[in-house]
Design an enzyme around this catalytic site. Structure first.
Site, PDB file in Angstrom:
ATOM      1  N   ASP A  37      -2.246 -10.271   3.569  1.00 46.35           N
ATOM      2  CA  ASP A  37      -1.411  -9.304   2.874  1.00 46.35           C
ATOM      3  C   ASP A  37      -0.953  -9.912   1.552  1.00 46.35           C
ATOM      4  O   ASP A  37      -0.922 -11.141   1.396  1.00 46.35           O
ATOM      5  CB  ASP A  37      -0.189  -8.927   3.721  1.00 46.35           C
ATOM      6  CG  ASP A  37       0.492  -7.668   3.224  1.00 46.35           C
ATOM      7  OD1 ASP A  37       0.033  -6.564   3.605  1.00 46.35           O
ATOM      8  OD2 ASP A  37       1.453  -7.769   2.437  1.00 46.35           O
ATOM      9  N   TYR A 155      -5.618   8.162  -7.978  1.00 43.53           N
ATOM     10  CA  TYR A 155      -5.744   7.849  -6.547  1.00 43.53           C
ATOM     11  C   TYR A 155      -6.936   8.574  -5.947  1.00 43.53           C
ATOM     12  O   TYR A 155      -7.745   7.979  -5.227  1.00 43.53           O
ATOM     13  CB  TYR A 155      -4.452   8.248  -5.832  1.00 43.53           C
ATOM     14  CG  TYR A 155      -4.433   7.912  -4.360  1.00 43.53           C
ATOM     15  CD1 TYR A 155      -4.287   6.593  -3.943  1.00 43.53           C
ATOM     16  CD2 TYR A 155      -4.527   8.900  -3.390  1.00 43.53           C
ATOM     17  CE1 TYR A 155      -4.247   6.274  -2.587  1.00 43.53           C
ATOM     18  CE2 TYR A 155      -4.484   8.595  -2.041  1.00 43.53           C
ATOM     19  CZ  TYR A 155      -4.354   7.279  -1.641  1.00 43.53           C
ATOM     20  OH  TYR A 155      -4.326   6.969  -0.315  1.00 43.53           O
TER      21      TYR A 155
END
Length: 256
Positions: A37, A155
């Site tokens: 992450d 997006y």
């Protein structure tokens, strides 16, 4: 039944709401997991939770927009587990601005993280999967990459690109034992904060939730476990004849 027993899986974006649920599920199913992450503390927390319940996991920091970061993740998986059998990329950033309103830097950043980053990851893991005799790549897309929904031009463009990138990889490497598929979540309960922002009026959030739920034939928003179950299937040998698929997990939204 542990459908991922012994499989070595790299999970990127594993500190987030969706990725953390996925990483824990894959470990419960017997996988050895690299929990990666952008936020080190988040990665370490999830990896620690997996180990505390008897699973196998190692934490790592990942910058999906940096090709060298992906290389280091593969090297870590090889050092810790002897190789890789699969990778799932949950990482993404979200912009809801329309085509005429999106700033140039926002558009370029969204494409770089969501699409170029996905390619960086695929490019990095393919040699490791070939060395293992094959494996599975799963990239998290969005229903916004399957149908035009207005707004979110950057997006939507990035997630549409992810879909076709996945199909290209699937056809290129099918004969060499690598499968590549994409999972496309519909409106998600956990995405509400990303859409409206952390300081949003609770009443506004509730209004948006009602409006999004009304778009879904199953009359509910998705949960991270819904996505995790789909990804688990695609990572497992149960899906050994499945490649190049874009799988909506959307309560029927795109079936309309």
């Amino acid at each position: 039944m542990t459908t991922l027993s012994g499989k070595r899986i790299l999970v990127v974006g594993a500190g987030g709401a969706q990725g953390s649920v996925g990483a824990r599920l894959f470990a419960e199913q017997g996988a050895h997991v690299v929990v990666a992450d952008a936020v080190q503390e988040a990665a370490e927390t999830v990896a620690g939770e997996i180990r505390a319940t008897g699973g196998t996991a190692v934490a790592a920091v990942a910058d999906v927009g940096d090709a060298d970061s992906w290389t280091r993740l593969v090297e870590l998986a090889t050092a810790e587990f002897g190789g890789l059998d699969g990778m799932v990329n949950y990482a993404a950033i979200l912009s809801r601005a329309g085509a005429a309103d999106t700033e140039i830097d926002v558009f370029e950043r969204t494409i770089h993280v969501n699409l170029t980053g996905a390619w960086f990851g695929i490019r990095a893991v393919v040699p490791a999967l070939l060395a293992a005799g094959g494996g599975s790549i799963v990239t998290i897309g969005s229903v916004d990459g399957l149908v035009g929904r207005g707004g979110g031009a950057a997006y939507q463009a990035s997630k549409g690109g992810v879909r076709l990138l996945t199909k290209s990889v699937a056809t290129e490497f099918a004969s060499r034992g690598i499968r590549a598929n994409s999972v496309h979540p519909g409106p998600m309960k956990t995405r509400m904060a990303m859409v409206v922002g952390p300081k949003a009026d609770p009443a506004g959030v509730q209004e948006l939730e009602v409006r999004l739920t009304a778009q879904v034939p199953m009359a509910r928003l998705g949960q991270p476990i819904d996505i995790a179950y789909a990804v688990r299937y695609l990572l497992s040998d149960e899906s050994s004849f499945v490649t190049g698929v874009d799988l909506p997990v959307d309560g029927g939204l795109t079936a309309q």
